[in-house]
Enzyme design. Structure first.
Site, short mmCIF file in Angstrom:
data_model
loop_
_atom_site.label_atom_id
_atom_site.label_comp_id
_atom_site.label_asym_id
_atom_site.label_seq_id
_atom_site.Cartn_x
_atom_site.Cartn_y
_atom_site.Cartn_z
N SER A 199 0.81 -1.20 0.00
CA SER A 199 0.00 0.00 0.00
C SER A 199 0.85 1.27 0.00
O SER A 199 1.64 1.48 -0.92
CB SER A 199 -0.98 -0.04 1.17
OG SER A 199 -2.02 0.88 0.99
N ASP A 295 -9.35 -2.94 -6.75
CA ASP A 295 -8.73 -2.71 -5.45
C ASP A 295 -9.77 -2.20 -4.45
O ASP A 295 -10.35 -1.12 -4.63
CB ASP A 295 -7.60 -1.69 -5.62
CG ASP A 295 -6.79 -1.48 -4.35
OD1 ASP A 295 -7.38 -1.07 -3.33
OD2 ASP A 295 -5.57 -1.70 -4.39
N HIS A 362 -6.99 -5.84 -1.14
CA HIS A 362 -5.95 -4.81 -1.07
C HIS A 362 -4.80 -5.35 -0.23
O HIS A 362 -5.00 -5.70 0.94
CB HIS A 362 -6.51 -3.53 -0.44
CG HIS A 362 -5.54 -2.39 -0.39
ND1 HIS A 362 -5.16 -1.67 -1.50
CD2 HIS A 362 -4.86 -1.86 0.65
CE1 HIS A 362 -4.31 -0.72 -1.15
NE2 HIS A 362 -4.10 -0.82 0.16
#
Length: 419
Positions: A199, A295, A362
């Site tokens: 991330s 996502d 994610h």
């Protein structure tokens, strides 16, 4: 507003401390839980072989390499063994951003802004030392650099906190100082190295990829892996660019210009140059991009940051993609097309790899279930672990896979939210 950042690296009992806030445009708040797994996963059972203690950076204050609150940053190092004793994997933790004095002030009271709240972490997925779970990297020297600056390890500035104390925006100094320390602990003799992250940490891996490569002699195999860091500059359903507004705040508050590509800065605003679509144009190091083109974090926070819009309710859809109407799925397919189109540079680069699945998720590398398990997502009959390993070790020529439209991939079903 606050949201819980569920880091895949933090033992479950510590997660309650991980509250962090990121405030976006004045008209509305955009919640940025950028390391949150789409199902809020439960941490794997901790064992003595998985838990790795925290090491604080030596001489941090003298180097100005400190967390938001001025405490020394930390990292976790598990030594390699056997054939991996001279290989290094460096993982940059993610956890959103802060773009205002208020959001950074609140963040510094958490493990995403202060090492006072950090502890040992559980190494799973790509970090695991279990050969069956992580066959290619299990015996490498493995490092997790903790994230406590709020700007993807990129800023170099300071400001005033709301309580009159200082806020330190020193992500770039943290990056440089921790890598220096690791080089002194044997990474300078690496034969192979991989920089990765999840991330916001994945975005940091892209920002620092070539710098990392440049630390080693040319004969060392150095590559980068971006997991769930390909954030796109997309309008939300109300027509606003909430994500651009937020990133603009980060770029200017924390002074991240030094890490941005010069070619981009000559043509575009620094905010645009912070997005991966621009970053990948200048990266020369072989890089693998792993992302879902549905996502879950981006859909919930970039595309549909609010629960409802005129004529349409989105709360149920963005909580679970199976609840989306046909019209809503058409919007999500459009998001997929935009993300894939921005990957064209990577798709055309023969040394790069892609694993773009259609799972509603994610961050996939730090979790056993998604990295390498019987129910992991698969493309071309390869798990993520197999695809990354084949690319890194040049075991196959075509290391690029882009999935079809949701719900075409049955291997994504294990990642969907459960009741």
């Amino acid at each position: 507003m606050a949201t819980e950042l569920l880091s895949p690296l933090i033992p479950h009992q510590q997660r309650r401390r991980a509250l962090a806030v990121v405030v976006a445009a004045p008209l509305h708040a955009l919640l940025l839980a950028a390391v949150a797994f789409s199902r809020s996963p439960v941490a794997a059972p901790a064992s003595s072989s998985r838990l790795v203690d925290l090491t604080l950076l030596a001489g941090a204050r003298g180097k100005g390499a400190v967390c938001l609150d001025g405490t020394p940053p930390g990292y976790h190092l598990r030594r390699g063994f056997g054939s991996g004793a001279h290989n290094w994997l460096v993982f940059l933790e993610g956890g959103g951003w802060c773009n205002t004095t208020q959001s950074c002030s609140e963040r510094k009271m958490t493990n995403f802004g202060s090492s006072k709240y950090m502890g040992a972490v559980n190494f799973t997925g790509i970090l695991s030392n279990d050969h069956t779970e992580n066959p290619d990297f299990y015996n490498w020297n493995t490092v997790v650099i903790r994230y406590c600056d709020g700007a993807s390890f990129a800023g170099d500035a300071e400001g005033g906190d709301l309580d009159g104390t200082k806020l330190f925006f020193r992500g770039l100094r943290i990056w440089k100082a921790v890598v220096d320390e690791l080089m002194g602990k044997g990474m300078d003799a690496a034969k192979q190295a991989l920089l990765t992250g999840c991330s916001a940490g994945s975005l940091a891996a892209l920002l620092h990829c070539d710098n990392f490569h440049g630390r080693f002699p040319h004969e060392v195999s150095v590559k980068c892996l971006s997991d769930a860091g390909f954030f796109i500059d997309e309008k939300d359903l109300s027509g606003e660019r909430s994500m651009r507004s937020l990133i603009s705040g980060v770029v200017h508050l924390q002074n991240v210009k030094e890490v941005l590509p010069n070619d981009c800065l000559q043509k575009k605003d620094p905010t645009e140059c912070f997005f991966p679509a621009e970053l990948i144009k200048g990266i020369t190091t072989p890089t693998f991009i792993l992302n879902s083109d549905y996502d879950s974090w981006q859909i919930r926070n970039i595309l549909a940051p609010n629960g409802s819009y005129p004529g349409q309710e989105w709360s149920s859809c963005k909580a679970d993609i199976r609840n989306c109407s046909c019209a809503q799925l058409d919007v999500l397919h459009g998001f997929k097309k935009k993300l894939v189109s921005e990957l064209k540079v990577a798709e055309d680069n023969k040394d790069w790899g892609l694993f773009i699945d259609s799972c509603f998720t994610h961050c996939q590398t730090p979790f056993d279930i998604t990295w390498n398990s019987p129910i992991s997502p698969r493309l071309g009959n390869k798990s993520i672990s197999e695809a990354v390993g084949d690319w890194y070790f040049d075991r196959r020529q075509n290391a690029k896979q882009i999935d079809c439209e949701y719900p075409c991939n049955p291997t994504c079903s294990s990642l969907l939210p459960t009741a």
